[in-house]
Structure formats: structure tokens, C-alpha cells
Design a protein around this motif. Structure first.
Motif, mmCIF file in Angstrom:
data_model
loop_
_atom_site.group_PDB
_atom_site.id
_atom_site.type_symbol
_atom_site.label_atom_id
_atom_site.label_comp_id
_atom_site.label_asym_id
_atom_site.label_seq_id
_atom_site.Cartn_x
_atom_site.Cartn_y
_atom_site.Cartn_z
ATOM 1 N N PHE A 1 -0.803 -4.715 -10.293
ATOM 2 C CA PHE A 1 -1.212 -3.590 -11.118
ATOM 3 C C PHE A 1 -0.226 -3.275 -12.243
ATOM 4 O O PHE A 1 -0.629 -2.897 -13.342
ATOM 5 C CB PHE A 1 -1.387 -2.335 -10.251
ATOM 6 N N MET A 2 1.071 -3.440 -11.988
ATOM 7 C CA MET A 2 2.073 -3.000 -12.952
ATOM 8 C C MET A 2 2.012 -3.743 -14.286
ATOM 9 O O MET A 2 2.247 -3.125 -15.335
ATOM 10 C CB MET A 2 3.467 -3.088 -12.329
ATOM 11 N N PRO A 3 1.701 -5.052 -14.319
ATOM 12 C CA PRO A 3 1.583 -5.710 -15.641
ATOM 13 C C PRO A 3 0.493 -5.099 -16.524
ATOM 14 O O PRO A 3 0.511 -5.272 -17.740
ATOM 15 C CB PRO A 3 1.243 -7.161 -15.279
ATOM 16 N N HIS A 4 -0.426 -4.371 -15.894
ATOM 17 C CA HIS A 4 -1.505 -3.735 -16.644
ATOM 18 C C HIS A 4 -1.265 -2.245 -16.846
ATOM 19 O O HIS A 4 -2.189 -1.508 -17.224
ATOM 20 C CB HIS A 4 -2.833 -3.950 -15.910
ATOM 21 N N ASP A 5 -0.025 -1.797 -16.577
ATOM 22 C CA ASP A 5 0.363 -0.387 -16.739
ATOM 23 C C ASP A 5 -0.507 0.546 -15.906
ATOM 24 O O ASP A 5 -0.880 1.648 -16.348
ATOM 25 C CB ASP A 5 0.303 0.024 -18.221
ATOM 26 N N ILE A 6 -0.850 0.105 -14.711
ATOM 27 C CA ILE A 6 -1.614 0.942 -13.791
ATOM 28 C C ILE A 6 -0.644 1.525 -12.763
ATOM 29 O O ILE A 6 -0.018 0.789 -12.000
ATOM 30 C CB ILE A 6 -2.700 0.127 -13.066
ATOM 31 N N SER B 1 1.937 4.450 -3.391
ATOM 32 C CA SER B 1 1.956 3.661 -2.167
ATOM 33 C C SER B 1 2.127 4.557 -0.946
ATOM 34 O O SER B 1 2.849 5.560 -0.992
ATOM 35 C CB SER B 1 3.096 2.644 -2.229
ATOM 36 N N LEU B 2 1.485 4.187 0.152
ATOM 37 C CA LEU B 2 1.635 4.924 1.404
ATOM 38 C C LEU B 2 2.837 4.430 2.203
ATOM 39 O O LEU B 2 3.031 4.805 3.344
ATOM 40 C CB LEU B 2 0.369 4.799 2.256
ATOM 41 N N SER B 3 3.658 3.617 1.589
ATOM 42 C CA SER B 3 4.819 3.036 2.257
ATOM 43 C C SER B 3 5.957 4.051 2.378
ATOM 44 O O SER B 3 6.006 5.055 1.665
ATOM 45 C CB SER B 3 5.296 1.817 1.455
ATOM 46 N N ASN B 4 6.902 3.768 3.313
ATOM 47 C CA ASN B 4 8.151 4.537 3.376
ATOM 48 C C ASN B 4 9.358 3.633 3.142
ATOM 49 O O ASN B 4 10.468 3.922 3.578
ATOM 50 C CB ASN B 4 8.279 5.265 4.715
ATOM 51 N N ASN B 5 9.123 2.512 2.447
ATOM 52 C CA ASN B 5 10.193 1.568 2.111
ATOM 53 C C ASN B 5 10.632 1.819 0.668
ATOM 54 O O ASN B 5 9.954 1.432 -0.281
ATOM 55 C CB ASN B 5 9.688 0.139 2.275
ATOM 56 N N HIS B 6 11.785 2.438 0.500
ATOM 57 C CA HIS B 6 12.238 2.817 -0.841
ATOM 58 C C HIS B 6 12.562 1.596 -1.706
ATOM 59 O O HIS B 6 12.626 1.706 -2.935
ATOM 60 C CB HIS B 6 13.463 3.729 -0.754
ATOM 61 N N GLU B 7 12.764 0.430 -1.085
ATOM 62 C CA GLU B 7 13.157 -0.746 -1.857
ATOM 63 C C GLU B 7 12.031 -1.261 -2.759
ATOM 64 O O GLU B 7 12.292 -2.009 -3.705
ATOM 65 C CB GLU B 7 13.616 -1.857 -0.909
ATOM 66 N N ILE B 8 10.797 -0.872 -2.483
ATOM 67 C CA ILE B 8 9.699 -1.314 -3.342
ATOM 68 C C ILE B 8 9.465 -0.354 -4.495
ATOM 69 O O ILE B 8 8.724 -0.664 -5.428
ATOM 70 C CB ILE B 8 8.388 -1.494 -2.550
ATOM 71 N N ALA B 9 10.092 0.824 -4.439
ATOM 72 C CA ALA B 9 9.857 1.842 -5.473
ATOM 73 C C ALA B 9 10.490 1.433 -6.789
ATOM 74 O O ALA B 9 11.576 0.861 -6.824
ATOM 75 C CB ALA B 9 10.408 3.188 -5.016
ATOM 76 N N ARG B 10 9.788 1.711 -7.869
ATOM 77 C CA ARG B 10 10.304 1.471 -9.210
ATOM 78 C C ARG B 10 9.455 2.272 -10.184
ATOM 79 O O ARG B 10 8.507 2.958 -9.764
ATOM 80 C CB ARG B 10 10.246 -0.024 -9.550
ATOM 81 N N ASN B 11 9.792 2.180 -11.452
ATOM 82 C CA ASN B 11 9.029 2.910 -12.463
ATOM 83 C C ASN B 11 7.564 2.455 -12.437
ATOM 84 O O ASN B 11 7.262 1.277 -12.624
ATOM 85 C CB ASN B 11 9.627 2.671 -13.852
ATOM 86 N N LEU C 1 5.686 2.736 -9.706
ATOM 87 C CA LEU C 1 5.288 2.530 -8.314
ATOM 88 C C LEU C 1 6.066 3.519 -7.447
ATOM 89 O O LEU C 1 7.296 3.442 -7.368
ATOM 90 C CB LEU C 1 5.563 1.095 -7.879
ATOM 91 N N TRP C 2 5.346 4.438 -6.855
ATOM 92 C CA TRP C 2 5.969 5.487 -6.060
ATOM 93 C C TRP C 2 5.609 5.316 -4.583
ATOM 94 O O TRP C 2 4.511 4.865 -4.242
ATOM 95 C CB TRP C 2 5.499 6.869 -6.523
ATOM 96 N N VAL C 3 6.551 5.673 -3.712
ATOM 97 C CA VAL C 3 6.278 5.665 -2.271
ATOM 98 C C VAL C 3 6.147 7.120 -1.809
ATOM 99 O O VAL C 3 6.919 7.977 -2.219
ATOM 100 C CB VAL C 3 7.379 4.934 -1.479
#
Length: 223
Positions: free
Chosen positions: A4-9, A13-23, A25-27
Motif C-alpha cells: 500500500f505504501m508505494p501508492h501513498d495509502i 495495523s492491528l499489530s502490536n509490533n512497533h518495528e513495523i511502524a513507519r510514516n 503505517l501505524w500500529v
């Protein structure tokens, strides 16, 4: 995320893994690190600074151990003991018992000696692992004189299930979780809605996060 991110979408996320978070993409999950910060602060505020870590060999246990060690360093402390054991089904139980006895620094009582005559080696213990691991090691720790009547047990929201909450060897433990009154209100409304529609469901943790995600998305598009 990568789809999704390459398309600026933006992604919630329902995750609780902070390592996947970035601009972009929110957990939304209650991070284990946040939970540990809460129970550690409670322990340290009560002047309990002899804190030990008992972990299983999972990635989750490694994350918790790393974060506890880092956070204690921020307070000028270090773990009193760190022990990583194999508490999985099929593990060598005799070896596990010996490891837990060593962790508890267990010594048989002498004649006329009482358990209360011997101070516990720690003020608090972080048990880092899944529910099965906690249920396996907690009774053994109690048996070897290191139960929650003598030391503070500190855990995460993985402990907030009926199997662990009803376990005698965990009574008095401190856990970080969503306020039960708020969870119960949501669960009652969720169950009432879906049972009224003839489906069987329950207000699980993921259901709660799903509604949170929808609320965030709705507020983002509101005029």
C-alpha cells in the motif's frame, strides 16, 4: 505495508509490533514495551529494585528481556538475574526444574527453619513468555518458595485470560492490560449487537482494535 505504501495509502495495523511502524503505517495494539514500562514503574515506585527476568526462548521473550534491560538501565539499575529457559511442550521437564531451582536460588529448609526466615532473592520477577509458559513455570516457582506471596510477579496483557487469572500460583500478580470495566462495556455491546443478528461472536481484543481503527479512519475523513 509494502503493497500500500508505494501508492501513498495510509495503513492502520492491528499489530502490536512497533518495528513495523513507519510514516504512513501505524500500529494500534497495546505495545508490550508500553505494558512493561507500566508494571516496571509501579514496582520501582514502591522501591522494588531487585528485578529478575525469567523468559522463554521465543521472540516475544527476547523482546521483553531486551526492553526490560534497557529500561532498567534508564533508572540506573540492571536485572538481578536473567534466565532464559525452554518451557515448551515436550521440553525436558527435569532440566526445567533444575533451571528454575537455580533461578529461585532454592535451598531446602533446615530443621526448625521457616520460609519467612529466608528473604527472597528478588523483589519482582518479569515472566516473559506466552500463556502456556507462564502456566508451566509459575506453579514450580511457588513450589520452590518464590511465589507471588513472596515476590511481585509482573506480566503483560497475555496474562489477561481466564486460564491465568484463575491460576492460584499467580494470585496477586501485577499485569498491564486494558481497563476491565471499559473492555466489559465494549464486549457487552458487541455481543448484544451480533447475537441479535443471529451470529455467534465475542468482543475479542482484535475486535476492539478493529473498531478503534474504524473510528480513527472516520475521524480522518470527517469534514
Amino acid at each position: 505495508g509494502p503493497y500500500f505504501m508505494p501508492h501513498d495509502i495510509p495503513v492502520l495495523s492491528l499489530s502490536n509490533n512497533h518495528e513495523i511502524a513507519r510514516n504512513g503505517l501505524w500500529v494500534l495494539g497495546f505495545l508490550p514495551e508500553q505494558q512493561i514500562d507500566g508494571v516496571l514503574a509501579e514496582s520501582i515506585l514502591k522501591d522494588y529494585d531487585e528485578i529478575a527476568i525469567l523468559s522463554d526462548q521465543s521472540a516475544y521473550g527476547a523482546v521483553i528481556t531486551k526492553h526490560v534491560t534497557k529500561r532498567l538501565k534508564d533508572f540506573g539499575l540492571s536485572p538481578s538475574s536473567v534466565s532464559r529457559v525452554d518451557g515448551t511442550v515436550g521440553a525436558d521437564d527435569a532440566q526445567l526444574v533444575e533451571q528454575l531451582k537455580a533461578f529461585a536460588r532454592y535451598k531446602p529448609l533446615e530443621d526448625d527453619e521457616l520460609v519467612d526466615d529466608i528473604p527472597p532473592p528478588y523483589d519482582s520477577i518479569i515472566i516473559a513468555g506466552g500463556a502456556d509458559f507462564v502456566l508451566k513455570v509459575a506453579p514450580l516457582l511457588s513450589y520452590y518458595d518464590l511465589g507471588p506471596d513472596r515476590v511481585n510477579y509482573l506480566g503483560t496483557d497475555l496474562w489477561a485470560n481466564a486460564g491465568l487469572l484463575g491460576e492460584p500460583s499467580l494470585q496477586g500478580a501485577y499485569i498491564a492490560t486494558i481497563r476491565p470495566d471499559l473492555r466489559d462495556v465494549f464486549g457487552a455491546r458487541y455481543d448484544g449487537l451480533y447475537q441479535a443478528r443471529g451470529t455467534s461472536s465475542e468482543g475479542s481484543f482484535l475486535s476492539q482494535l478493529g473498531f478503534d481503527a474504524f473510528a480513527v479512519a472516520a475521524s480522518a475523513v470527517s469534514p
